[in-house]
Structures are given as structure tokens and as C-alpha cells.
Design a protein around this motif. Structure first.
Motif, PDB file in Angstrom:
ATOM      1  N   GLY A  85     -10.800  12.928   7.652  1.00 25.64           N
ATOM      2  CA  GLY A  85      -9.666  12.878   7.273  1.00 25.64           C
ATOM      3  C   GLY A  85      -8.422  12.438   6.214  1.00 25.64           C
ATOM      4  O   GLY A  85      -9.012  13.475   5.514  1.00 25.64           O
ATOM      5  N   PHE A  86      -7.380  11.775   5.926  1.00 21.27           N
ATOM      6  CA  PHE A  86      -6.864  12.236   4.498  1.00 21.27           C
ATOM      7  C   PHE A  86      -6.877  10.375   4.606  1.00 21.27           C
ATOM      8  O   PHE A  86      -6.889   9.316   5.381  1.00 21.27           O
ATOM      9  CB  PHE A  86      -5.477  12.324   4.798  1.00 21.27           C
ATOM     10  N   ARG A  87      -6.674  10.023   3.081  1.00 19.28           N
ATOM     11  CA  ARG A  87      -6.600   9.339   2.470  1.00 19.28           C
ATOM     12  C   ARG A  87      -4.656   8.664   2.216  1.00 19.28           C
ATOM     13  O   ARG A  87      -4.403   9.872   2.794  1.00 19.28           O
ATOM     14  CB  ARG A  87      -6.971   9.380   0.661  1.00 19.28           C
ATOM     15  N   ARG A  88      -4.708   7.951   1.988  1.00 19.26           N
ATOM     16  CA  ARG A  88      -2.837   7.114   1.925  1.00 19.26           C
ATOM     17  C   ARG A  88      -2.090   8.140   1.070  1.00 19.26           C
ATOM     18  O   ARG A  88      -1.269   8.481   1.229  1.00 19.26           O
ATOM     19  CB  ARG A  88      -3.146   6.078   1.923  1.00 19.26           C
ATOM     20  N   ASN A  89      -2.840   8.823  -0.346  1.00 22.68           N
ATOM     21  CA  ASN A  89      -2.436   9.321  -1.308  1.00 22.68           C
ATOM     22  C   ASN A  89      -2.176  10.331  -0.919  1.00 22.68           C
ATOM     23  O   ASN A  89      -1.578  11.454  -1.166  1.00 22.68           O
ATOM     24  CB  ASN A  89      -3.057   8.984  -2.433  1.00 22.68           C
ATOM     25  N   GLY A  90      -3.019  11.191   0.467  1.00 21.21           N
ATOM     26  CA  GLY A  90      -2.866  12.321   1.108  1.00 21.21           C
ATOM     27  C   GLY A  90      -4.343  13.353   0.377  1.00 21.21           C
ATOM     28  O   GLY A  90      -3.590  14.404   1.042  1.00 21.21           O
ATOM     29  N   ASP A  91      -5.401  12.488  -0.132  1.00 25.26           N
ATOM     30  CA  ASP A  91      -6.426  13.667  -0.647  1.00 25.26           C
ATOM     31  C   ASP A  91      -7.387  13.646   0.155  1.00 25.26           C
ATOM     32  O   ASP A  91      -6.971  12.726   1.529  1.00 25.26           O
ATOM     33  CB  ASP A  91      -6.760  13.030  -1.423  1.00 25.26           C
ATOM     34  N   LEU A  92      -7.896  14.426   0.640  1.00 26.77           N
ATOM     35  CA  LEU A  92      -8.373  15.514   2.119  1.00 26.77           C
ATOM     36  C   LEU A  92      -9.756  14.778   1.540  1.00 26.77           C
ATOM     37  O   LEU A  92     -10.132  15.398   1.133  1.00 26.77           O
ATOM     38  CB  LEU A  92      -8.423  16.291   2.371  1.00 26.77           C
ATOM     39  N   LEU A  93     -10.718  14.030   2.416  1.00 25.76           N
ATOM     40  CA  LEU A  93     -12.125  13.991   2.674  1.00 25.76           C
ATOM     41  C   LEU A  93     -12.726  14.566   3.768  1.00 25.76           C
ATOM     42  O   LEU A  93     -12.080  15.346   4.649  1.00 25.76           O
ATOM     43  CB  LEU A  93     -11.733  12.426   3.192  1.00 25.76           C
ATOM     44  N   PHE A  94     -13.722  15.068   3.092  1.00 26.88           N
ATOM     45  CA  PHE A  94     -14.605  16.434   3.497  1.00 26.88           C
ATOM     46  C   PHE A  94     -15.716  15.509   3.063  1.00 26.88           C
ATOM     47  O   PHE A  94     -16.213  14.837   2.381  1.00 26.88           O
ATOM     48  CB  PHE A  94     -14.630  17.308   3.261  1.00 26.88           C
ATOM     49  N   ASN A 134       0.466  -1.540   0.150  1.00 25.42           N
ATOM     50  CA  ASN A 134       0.380  -0.025   0.230  1.00 25.42           C
ATOM     51  C   ASN A 134       0.923   0.995   0.275  1.00 25.42           C
ATOM     52  O   ASN A 134       0.463   2.342  -0.928  1.00 25.42           O
ATOM     53  CB  ASN A 134      -1.186   0.191   1.128  1.00 25.42           C
ATOM     54  N   LYS A 135       1.815   0.883   0.650  1.00 29.09           N
ATOM     55  CA  LYS A 135       3.243   2.459   1.157  1.00 29.09           C
ATOM     56  C   LYS A 135       3.807   2.207  -0.680  1.00 29.09           C
ATOM     57  O   LYS A 135       3.831   3.876  -0.531  1.00 29.09           O
ATOM     58  CB  LYS A 135       3.728   2.100   1.603  1.00 29.09           C
ATOM     59  N   ILE A 136       3.965   1.996  -1.312  1.00 29.72           N
ATOM     60  CA  ILE A 136       4.600   2.164  -2.799  1.00 29.72           C
ATOM     61  C   ILE A 136       3.333   2.192  -3.862  1.00 29.72           C
ATOM     62  O   ILE A 136       3.856   2.465  -4.581  1.00 29.72           O
ATOM     63  CB  ILE A 136       5.483   0.855  -3.003  1.00 29.72           C
ATOM     64  N   ASN A 137       2.250   1.886  -3.917  1.00 32.61           N
ATOM     65  CA  ASN A 137       1.066   2.213  -4.719  1.00 32.61           C
ATOM     66  C   ASN A 137      -0.027   3.397  -4.071  1.00 32.61           C
ATOM     67  O   ASN A 137      -0.517   3.450  -4.873  1.00 32.61           O
ATOM     68  CB  ASN A 137       0.383   1.036  -5.161  1.00 32.61           C
ATOM     69  N   ASN A 138       0.324   3.716  -3.135  1.00 34.90           N
ATOM     70  CA  ASN A 138      -0.582   4.569  -2.248  1.00 34.90           C
ATOM     71  C   ASN A 138      -1.376   4.241  -2.351  1.00 34.90           C
ATOM     72  O   ASN A 138      -3.027   4.853  -2.468  1.00 34.90           O
ATOM     73  CB  ASN A 138      -0.376   5.975  -3.121  1.00 34.90           C
ATOM     74  N   SER A 139      -2.149   3.156  -2.016  1.00 28.53           N
ATOM     75  CA  SER A 139      -3.033   1.852  -2.344  1.00 28.53           C
ATOM     76  C   SER A 139      -4.326   2.117  -1.190  1.00 28.53           C
ATOM     77  O   SER A 139      -3.324   2.032  -0.068  1.00 28.53           O
ATOM     78  CB  SER A 139      -3.185   0.689  -3.313  1.00 28.53           C
ATOM     79  N   ASP A 140      -5.647   2.599  -0.731  1.00 25.44           N
ATOM     80  CA  ASP A 140      -6.079   2.164  -0.086  1.00 25.44           C
ATOM     81  C   ASP A 140      -8.088   2.212  -0.403  1.00 25.44           C
ATOM     82  O   ASP A 140      -7.643   1.580  -1.096  1.00 25.44           O
ATOM     83  CB  ASP A 140      -5.989   3.047   1.493  1.00 25.44           C
ATOM     84  N   THR A 141      -8.171   1.509   1.391  1.00 28.42           N
ATOM     85  CA  THR A 141      -9.854   1.472   1.057  1.00 28.42           C
ATOM     86  C   THR A 141     -10.600   2.019   2.437  1.00 28.42           C
ATOM     87  O   THR A 141      -9.739   2.015   3.042  1.00 28.42           O
ATOM     88  CB  THR A 141      -9.939  -0.162   1.012  1.00 28.42           C
ATOM     89  N   LEU A 142     -11.675   2.698   1.951  1.00 27.11           N
ATOM     90  CA  LEU A 142     -12.263   3.199   2.762  1.00 27.11           C
ATOM     91  C   LEU A 142     -13.321   2.465   3.683  1.00 27.11           C
ATOM     92  O   LEU A 142     -13.940   1.799   2.497  1.00 27.11           O
ATOM     93  CB  LEU A 142     -13.479   4.241   2.003  1.00 27.11           C
ATOM     94  N   LEU A 143     -13.161   2.408   4.906  1.00 28.41           N
ATOM     95  CA  LEU A 143     -14.199   1.753   5.421  1.00 28.41           C
ATOM     96  C   LEU A 143     -15.561   2.294   5.880  1.00 28.41           C
ATOM     97  O   LEU A 143     -14.631   3.624   6.829  1.00 28.41           O
ATOM     98  CB  LEU A 143     -13.794   1.165   6.833  1.00 28.41           C
TER      99      LEU A 143
END
Length: 380
Positions: A327-336, A53-62
Motif C-alpha cells: 500500500g501507500f503511506r500518507r506522504n505517498g511513499d510506496l510500501l513493499f 495528519n493531512k497538513i504534516n503528511n504524518s502517519d503511523t503504521l499498524l
């Protein structure tokens, strides 16, 4: 053929498989079941997923929110996965609290294990550790510190009616490979809060001595936490002097409270109820919403523990319909989110806003929780 492969190579191969596949192939043979269920393999899989996930800036939101079914007789809380790689669809999860219409508060997610409660977070005595990937959960024992435990001697001696707030911290102890929950209970007019700590390895609560500036604390309507470097962070204020605001920390390994200074106060000063801590690309981050000018400011601590490294990233205006930061996603995007509208993300560099097309209602906004999540075998 599997019997001829070295165990190290077999482990390396299996850790590359998805969690769902690993759960299914445990029934192939006893050796695979024993390997996949072992603590060492589960830890290896967690580390491999974190690295990927760190290499690919990948995440899933719960995403958890309340579904209003007033016309059909009541409502319920819904938990969903959101992953853009799956076309941005919401994937319904089997809730660890079936048919629950009570309060459903998610505190945080750590290595795929989610900490939540099914009652009001100001009580937070029904706590659950839940792994949605393998559909397993652990309901924690009821803590010994609560309203009932303070209705007679302590509270009456302090001249109070009872506890006025509970705050939860959740994280991972890297030294002992253990998931821990810290529960802080504050009592009106009582000089020090009482603290209990739950260890998943031990399976029970224990009281811990309070040391450090724990009197610096605030019970906001929805207190945020940030787990960074093995330490839980909250926004806190002095119980006597509310203008004295700082960050309260708890080290999951040493089990010690401490205090950290905020960035330099903005022009209109800090408002504790408008502050939130979060994690931005593995760094501690603070967000402040100025209700007077309708602006959001973001600071990040570039070198952990060094107050001088607080850096203001930017200040921007999200408009009159801005609802709040999640909060923020792993890639740094702000969630609002915006009032009575969709969930959004923003690229901090370009400030380009993206609609995640997740429709929200007035009831959703009262009970909307979004945390980053990764698949895990923890609790298997």
C-alpha cells in the motif's frame, strides 16, 4: 478555573491533547469524563487529528505479522505500531485476540478503528473492531450467512457443496457518523451473492438487497480494499468471464453496489490476481505487478469517478527478489517487501528506496498486514 471557561473553548483545548492523555484525565472530574466520552467530542478529536495528519503528511503504521515459535511450541500473531518520529521503533501492542495462533487478518483501519478477523478470511465470521489506542474492541455477532446456513436447502438446490468465498468491506458512513462492515458471501453455481451489513451504531447484522453488478467479483488470495469518498473498492472479475475485470464499489451511505472501469489495459493485459486497489494521497489507486517482466505499474484516478482521469504514474522494476506491494503511506511513499528481507518504502518522485529495518521471515510474509493508522477515541 476550568468551570469559568466557555465549553467551546474547553473542547478546543482538550482536542489538542494526545489520546493517551485524554484517557488519563477523564478521572479528573465528572464534567471532563462526560465531555471526553461524548460522541461530539470524539468526532471533533477525529477531525482534528485528520486535519493535523493531512497538513504534516504524518502517519503511523499498524503492522501485524506471525511470530514463529515452532521450537518453543507454537506461534502467535503480533501487532505493532511503527512511527519514524519515535525513532523507527516497533511498539508492541496488546492484541485484542490474546494467545491466538489462528489466522489473523487485518482488513483496514478507519479513523483509528481497525477491522480484523481471527479466522481464515475466506470464512470471516469472527470479526472484531479494535481501537489499539485505548485498548478496547468489539467482537461482532456471528453473521447469519455461513457454511452451516447453506449446507441443506440453497446449496443442494444449486448443486454445490457450499460457499466458496467471503469478502469483507469496511468503512465509515459520513452521513450517519457510523462505522460499517459489509460481508459478501458467494456460493458455487448460485446466481447472486448474499450480503449482510453490520452497523456499529445499531450493533447487529442485517441482510441487504443486492442491486448492481455484484456478479463482478474475485476472491484473490489476499483481496485488497480501498476506502475513498465514503465508498469501498475491490478488484473484481465476472464470475463467468474471468477476463472481464473491473472495480466493484459499495457506497457505505446509500448501501448500493456499483462498478468502475479500470485504466486502459497494459500490453500484457490485466491479471486479476496481480491487481490491488489502494489509496494514494486520498485518491483511488491501482497497482499491477507483471510477473512476466517483474515490473510494477501504478495508476491513480485524479478526479474521482471520472474514468478518463486515470493517470499512469510510472512503471518500475523492483528486482527478482520483489515480494509484493502493501500500500501507500500518507506522504505517498510506496510500501513493499522483498522475499525473506526487510520492509521497504519508496518515494514515488525520486524512486529512492528506504529500508524501514523491520526484519521479516518466511512465516511473516504469509501473514504480514500493514495499514496506516491514527490515534482515536472511538469506542471510548
Amino acid at each position: 478555573m476550568a468551570d469559568r471557561l466557555p465549553s467551546e473553548l474547553m473542547t478546543e483545548i482538550l482536542t489538542r491533547l494526545p489520546v493517551k492523555t485524554l484517557v488519563q484525565i477523564r478521572c479528573v472530574c465528572k464534567a471532563w469524563c462526560s465531555l471526553i466520552s461524548s460522541p461530539n467530542f470524539i468526532s471533533s478529536k477525529v477531525n482534528q487529528t485528520i486535519h493535523f495528519n493531512k497538513i504534516n503528511n504524518s502517519d503511523t503504521l499498524l503492522i501485524s505479522h506471525y511470530i514463529n515459535k515452532r521450537r518453543k511450541g507454537g506461534g502467535r500473531f503480533s501487532a505493532n505500531f511503527y512511527d519514524e518520529r519515535l525513532g523507527g521503533r516497533l511498539i508492541q501492542l496488546e492484541s485484542p485476540i490474546p494467545n491466538s495462533a489462528s489466522h489473523f487478518h487485518i482488513f483496514d483501519s478507519c479513523n483509528g478503528l481497525v477491522c480484523l478477523t481471527d479466522n481464515a478470511f475466506d470464512k470471516a465470521n469472527n470479526l472484531i473492531l479494535w481501537n489499539p489506542s485505548i485498548r478496547k474492541s468489539v467482537r461482532l455477532p456471528i453473521p447469519s450467512i455461513g457454511i452451516d446456513s447453506h449446507t441443506n436447502t440453497v446449496v443442494r438446490a444449486a448443486g454445490s457443496d457450499g460457499p466458496y468465498g467471503v469478502v469483507i468491506g469496511y468503512g465509515f458512513d459520513f452521513k450517519t457518523n457510523d462505522y460499517k462492515v459489509v460481508r459478501i458471501t458467494c456460493i458455487n453455481n448460485f446466481p447472486f451473492p448474499e450480503v449482510e451489513l453490520y452497523s456499529l451504531n445499531r450493533g447487529h447484522w442485517r441482510r441487504i438487497c443486492v442491486a448492481g453488478p455484484i456478479h463482478h467479483f474475485c476472491f484473490a488470495p489476499r483481496p485488497s480494499q480501498a476506502f475513498v469518498n465514503g465508498i469501498v473498492h475491490w478488484v473484481g472479475c465476472n464470475m463467468v468471464a474471468a477476463s472481464d475485470i473491473s472495480i466493484l464499489t459499495f457506497d457505505m451511505s446509500s448501501e448500493v453496489f456499483s462498478q468502475m472501469k479500470l485504466p486502459t489495459s497494459p500490453e500484457n493485459g490485466w491479471v486479476v490476481s496481480h491487481l490491488a486497489v489502494s489509496v494514494l494521497r486520498e485518491s483511488l489507486c491501482v497497482g499491477h505487478f507483471d510477473s512476466l517482466v517483474r515490473k510494477v505499474s501504478i495508476w491513480v484516478m485524479k478526479e474521482y469517478g471520472v474514468v478518463e482521469s486515470w493517470t499512469k504514474l510510472f512503471t518500475f522494476d523492483l528486482g527478482r527478489d520483489f515480494g509484493g506491494i502493501l500500500g501507500f503511506r500518507r506522504n505517498g511513499d510506496l510500501l513493499f517487501f522483498k522475499r525473506y528481507d526487510h520492509l521497504f518504502s519508496m518515494d514515488l518522485e525520486s524512486q529512492q528506496v528506504k529500508d524501514l529495518r523491520i526484519r521479516l521471515s518466511r512465516d511473516d510474509l504469509k501473514s504480514l498486514y500493514v495499514v496506516t493508522y491514527m490515534e482515536s477515541l472511538v469506542l471510548l
